[in-house]
Design a protein around this motif. Structure first.
Motif, PDB file in Angstrom:
ATOM      1  N   GLU A 248       0.825  -1.208   0.000  1.00 41.20           N
ATOM      2  CA  GLU A 248       0.000   0.000   0.000  1.00 41.20           C
ATOM      3  C   GLU A 248       0.857   1.255   0.000  1.00 41.20           C
ATOM      4  N   ARG A 249       1.932   1.229   0.773  1.00 44.94           N
ATOM      5  CA  ARG A 249       2.801   2.412   0.863  1.00 44.94           C
ATOM      6  C   ARG A 249       3.582   2.599  -0.449  1.00 44.94           C
ATOM      7  N   VAL A 250       3.971   1.495  -1.068  1.00 42.45           N
ATOM      8  CA  VAL A 250       4.648   1.602  -2.368  1.00 42.45           C
ATOM      9  C   VAL A 250       3.743   2.313  -3.373  1.00 42.45           C
ATOM     10  N   ARG A 251       2.475   1.928  -3.408  1.00 42.31           N
ATOM     11  CA  ARG A 251       1.530   2.535  -4.355  1.00 42.31           C
ATOM     12  C   ARG A 251       1.297   4.003  -4.015  1.00 42.31           C
ATOM     13  N   GLU A 252       1.155   4.317  -2.704  1.00 42.27           N
ATOM     14  CA  GLU A 252       0.941   5.703  -2.304  1.00 42.27           C
ATOM     15  C   GLU A 252       2.143   6.565  -2.704  1.00 42.27           C
ATOM     16  N   THR A 253       3.350   6.026  -2.478  1.00 43.38           N
ATOM     17  CA  THR A 253       4.560   6.774  -2.829  1.00 43.38           C
ATOM     18  C   THR A 253       4.637   7.026  -4.333  1.00 43.38           C
TER      19      THR A 253
END
Length: 347
Positions: A248-253
């Motif tokens: 999820e954080r990879v996508r948000e970044t």
């Protein structure tokens, strides 16, 4: 830190100059010679306590035996003789809980001072009467005060104490005891003591205390191992929690970078998030540790415990640094992943 505070409180409970030698079986005619013996070796004003033995036979006029009580500890306590003493003045290691102290004018009165342990075992209160078989007769004594004894002072103390003259029938059969602190460089004094008073028995309490300290040190080592294991397990759980949100954080970044956010801005955001989470976790851990330590010290070990502001600071800073380090280690490659890779994979 909590472990250290508790251990320090336990160690400080026993004064550095606490008596480490108990001397018993001192006969009445040896009291003055023994005082002179110690005075000549740098121990002026040594105090000796008389001691007689008695058995509880009645409580408020009713005969009692071990079978009169349901509590196993009380049964064991009742089923033996008590050590009694007499004095006109109590030391500072005795605190008055209820009633009034007596003075020299109370000599010969059938009064009794009891330790709070007696109150716990017998449910005794002010005005109750205990009948004790002492020597060849029975004597009825009225409870006039309740004391709390500071047993960790290692000074001789007694559960039951009367005014002087009350136990005249037992005075001739009494033995005396005393306690002194003998330094490591003065152990030769004990050899001279045994030569001069061969009937006197010396108990080396310091040897026992050293054994207790050795056992505590080994327990501490085991606790430290468990602490290290728990810390490692906690770090693994924390890392797993961070990894579970990694995708999820990879996508948000990637989305933020696509919208023009600078790499430095995203990095500061991630670090700030982990810093706040770690700070809160550290404060919660410090609060829980202090509360548990306070309960253990007050309710279990009966030790004085001082709240430590340093623990809160170390907990907050340590938690923040740990969470930031683990979070950054887990997501350090997220910032280096090109947005097109993530977005194409998502599509």
């Amino acid at each position: 830190m909590v472990q250290r505070d508790l251990l320090e409180a336990w160690r400080n409970r026993v004064p550095a100059d606490a008596p480490n030698q108990f001397l018993i079986n001192i006969q009445p005619e040896q009291v003055e010679p023994l005082k002179q013996f110690f005075a000549g070796r740098g121990y002026p004003g040594i105090e000796l306590w008389p001691m007689a033995r008695g058995r509880l036979t009645a409580f408020n006029g009713k005969p009692v035996t071990a079978d009169s009580f349901d509590d196993p500890e009380t049964r064991r306590w009742i089923n033996r003789e008590f050590n009694l003493s007499w004095t006109e003045r109590f030391g500072d290691d005795n605190r008055l809980v209820e009633g009034q102290w007596w003075d020299a004018s109370a000599a010969g009165k059938p009064w009794l001072s009891v330790d709070d342990y007696v109150v716990e075992r017998l449910h005794a209160k002010i005005g109750d009467k205990l009948t004790l078989a002492i020597a060849d007769r029975e004597i009825e004594l009225e409870v006039v005060n309740v004391r709390e004894v500071k047993w960790e002072s290692f000074k001789p103390n007694f559960f039951l104490v009367t005014p002087p003259g009350t136990l005249d029938s037992a005075a001739g059969m009494a033995q005396y005891l005393t306690a002194v602190h003998v330094g490591a460089d003065q152990r030769g004094l004990l050899r001279d003591l045994i030569k001069a008073f061969p009937n006197v028995t010396a108990f080396d309490i310091e040897a026992t205390m050293n054994q207790v300290r050795g056992i505590v040190d080994r327990v501490v080592q085991a606790v430290q191992f468990l602490f290290a294991f728990a810390l490692a397990a906690g770090a693994c759980v924390l890392l797993a929690a961070i990894e579970s949100t990694r995708a999820e954080r990879v996508r948000e970044t990637a989305l933020l970078r696509t919208l023009g956010a600078a790499r430095r801005t995203i990095a500061i955001g991630l670090v700030t998030e982990y810093l706040v989470l770690g700070l809160l976790a550290g404060l919660v851990a410090a609060a829980a540790a202090q509360i548990i330590a306070w309960v253990l010290a007050r309710e279990i070990f009966e030790l004085p415990y001082t709240w430590s502001p340093l623990l809160w600071i170390v907990g907050a800073v340590g938690g923040a640094l740990l969470v930031v380090a683990l979070g950054w280690w887990s997501l350090r490659k997220v910032l280096d992943t090109p947005p097109r890779v993530v977005l194409s994979a998502g599509g």
